[in-house]
Scaffold this motif. Structure first.
Motif, mmCIF file in Angstrom:
data_model
loop_
_atom_site.group_PDB
_atom_site.id
_atom_site.type_symbol
_atom_site.label_atom_id
_atom_site.label_comp_id
_atom_site.label_asym_id
_atom_site.label_seq_id
_atom_site.Cartn_x
_atom_site.Cartn_y
_atom_site.Cartn_z
ATOM 1 N N THR A 148 -35.544 39.391 -16.559
ATOM 2 C CA THR A 148 -36.261 40.740 -16.611
ATOM 3 C C THR A 148 -36.695 41.003 -17.899
ATOM 4 O O THR A 148 -37.057 42.535 -17.160
ATOM 5 N N GLY A 149 -37.492 40.352 -18.947
ATOM 6 C CA GLY A 149 -38.019 40.531 -19.307
ATOM 7 C C GLY A 149 -37.503 41.655 -20.797
ATOM 8 O O GLY A 149 -38.322 41.753 -21.447
ATOM 9 N N TRP A 150 -35.832 41.419 -20.740
ATOM 10 C CA TRP A 150 -35.272 42.106 -22.135
ATOM 11 C C TRP A 150 -35.506 41.062 -22.777
ATOM 12 O O TRP A 150 -35.114 40.056 -23.060
ATOM 13 N N SER A 151 -34.705 41.926 -23.965
ATOM 14 C CA SER A 151 -34.964 40.787 -25.455
ATOM 15 C C SER A 151 -33.247 40.479 -25.225
ATOM 16 O O SER A 151 -32.786 41.047 -23.911
ATOM 17 N N THR A 158 -30.159 42.641 -23.055
ATOM 18 C CA THR A 158 -29.830 41.422 -22.086
ATOM 19 C C THR A 158 -28.178 41.913 -22.269
ATOM 20 O O THR A 158 -27.386 42.496 -21.832
ATOM 21 N N PHE A 159 -27.999 41.832 -23.551
ATOM 22 C CA PHE A 159 -25.795 42.694 -24.541
ATOM 23 C C PHE A 159 -25.983 44.163 -23.714
ATOM 24 O O PHE A 159 -24.854 43.553 -23.141
ATOM 25 N N SER A 160 -26.479 44.446 -24.142
ATOM 26 C CA SER A 160 -26.242 46.040 -23.238
ATOM 27 C C SER A 160 -25.840 45.892 -21.822
ATOM 28 O O SER A 160 -25.314 46.586 -21.846
ATOM 29 N N HIS A 161 -26.792 45.778 -21.388
ATOM 30 C CA HIS A 161 -27.216 45.190 -19.665
ATOM 31 C C HIS A 161 -25.898 44.801 -19.344
ATOM 32 O O HIS A 161 -24.872 45.052 -19.202
ATOM 33 N N ARG A 166 -24.990 35.633 -20.087
ATOM 34 C CA ARG A 166 -25.357 35.176 -21.598
ATOM 35 C C ARG A 166 -25.526 33.253 -21.964
ATOM 36 O O ARG A 166 -26.768 33.309 -22.479
ATOM 37 N N GLU A 167 -25.833 33.001 -20.377
ATOM 38 C CA GLU A 167 -26.909 32.087 -20.457
ATOM 39 C C GLU A 167 -28.218 32.047 -20.705
ATOM 40 O O GLU A 167 -29.412 31.690 -21.557
ATOM 41 N N GLN A 168 -28.713 33.688 -20.442
ATOM 42 C CA GLN A 168 -30.089 34.015 -19.883
ATOM 43 C C GLN A 168 -30.356 34.176 -22.090
ATOM 44 O O GLN A 168 -31.183 33.954 -22.554
ATOM 45 N N ILE A 169 -29.527 34.680 -23.026
ATOM 46 C CA ILE A 169 -29.558 34.846 -24.166
ATOM 47 C C ILE A 169 -29.434 33.496 -24.740
ATOM 48 O O ILE A 169 -30.622 33.246 -26.185
ATOM 49 N N CYS A 170 -28.960 32.551 -24.218
ATOM 50 C CA CYS A 170 -29.076 31.945 -25.424
ATOM 51 C C CYS A 170 -30.536 31.004 -24.661
ATOM 52 O O CYS A 170 -31.215 30.406 -25.728
ATOM 53 N N SER A 171 -30.608 30.930 -23.435
ATOM 54 C CA SER A 171 -31.660 30.566 -23.654
ATOM 55 C C SER A 171 -33.420 30.830 -24.240
ATOM 56 O O SER A 171 -34.298 30.409 -24.687
ATOM 57 N N ILE A 172 -32.749 32.411 -24.537
ATOM 58 C CA ILE A 172 -33.733 32.993 -25.327
ATOM 59 C C ILE A 172 -34.085 32.631 -26.500
ATOM 60 O O ILE A 172 -34.829 32.503 -27.717
ATOM 61 N N LEU A 173 -32.027 32.072 -27.447
ATOM 62 C CA LEU A 173 -31.774 31.908 -28.548
ATOM 63 C C LEU A 173 -32.746 30.479 -28.661
ATOM 64 O O LEU A 173 -33.662 30.668 -30.135
ATOM 65 N N ARG A 174 -32.577 29.827 -27.552
ATOM 66 C CA ARG A 174 -33.502 27.965 -28.097
ATOM 67 C C ARG A 174 -34.873 28.157 -27.486
ATOM 68 O O ARG A 174 -35.346 27.309 -28.318
ATOM 69 N N ARG A 175 -35.560 29.293 -27.225
ATOM 70 C CA ARG A 175 -36.495 29.040 -27.428
ATOM 71 C C ARG A 175 -37.278 29.802 -28.231
ATOM 72 O O ARG A 175 -38.667 29.488 -28.911
#
Length: 197
Positions: A66-69, A73-76, A162-171
């Motif tokens: 999505t390109g979201w931070s 992503t949490f807000s969505h 949640r998995e998308q957020i985890c992926s951002i955190l790992r990156r």
């Protein structure tokens, strides 16, 4: 006449079948309540982890899909969760609609508060005994869907984001918490390790 006699069922068989169906529905409802407790727990656990991040870390990564931070992503995720439960219980939107000009990405405090409110609303809704086949209107009356499908989508949607957020955190070099239902079960005393025989 003989053929029709074989098609009819004794009254006691019909009664037993109805009683069994009622028991099965209660069992499924209990499992569904557990699934939503795990859903709410996973969101809360990830939010707690992210509360320790700096504003720069929360804004740094971007969701590939999505390109979201992280905050966007949490807000969505939380806004949509509110839309699903509000559509099901008829209450409307218990949390604001996100991604409107007057609703930018929410801060962590708002996310924690709003997700806690939604966890309670899911508990209340699941205790209501709603019927999975009930038709619900979505998207301002342009989409008709069975209640059970909305419930299924709410769980899928939470896992996905949640998995998308985890992926951002790992990156950005962080290891997010384990959000699997196994972890929920151990944390809540719903499962435990035992020594082998």
């Amino acid at each position: 006449m003989a053929r029709n006699r074989h098609l009819s069922r004794p009254a006691c068989a019909t009664t037993s079948r109805a009683r069994l169906a009622g028991l099965m529905l209660r069992r499924v409802d209990g499992a569904l309540e557990e699934a939503f407790r795990a859903h709410s727990w996973a969101t809360r656990r990830l939010l707690e982890f992210c509360q320790e991040l700096t504003p720069e870390q929360l804004a740094a990564g971007r969701n590939d899909a999505t390109g979201w931070s992280v905050l966007e992503t949490f807000s969505h995720l939380v806004s949509a969760d509110g839309y699903y439960v509000g559509s099901l219980d008829g209450s409307g939107r218990p949390v604001p609609k996100w991604n409107e000009p007057d609703e930018p990405a929410w801060g962590m405090d708002a996310l924690v508060e709003r997700s806690a409110t939604l966890a309670g609303l899911w508990e209340t809704y699941l205790e209501s005994g709603d019927v999975a086949e009930r038709l619900v209107m979505l998207d301002e009356g342009t989409f008709e869907c069975r209640a059970g499908v909305i419930v299924a989508h709410a769980l899928h949607h939470g896992d996905l984001h949640r998995e998308q957020i985890c992926s951002i955190l790992r990156r950005i070099g962080l290891e997010p918490p384990d959000l699997q239902p196994w972890e929920y079960a151990v944390d809540k005393g719903r499962a435990r390790f035992v020594s082998s025989a």
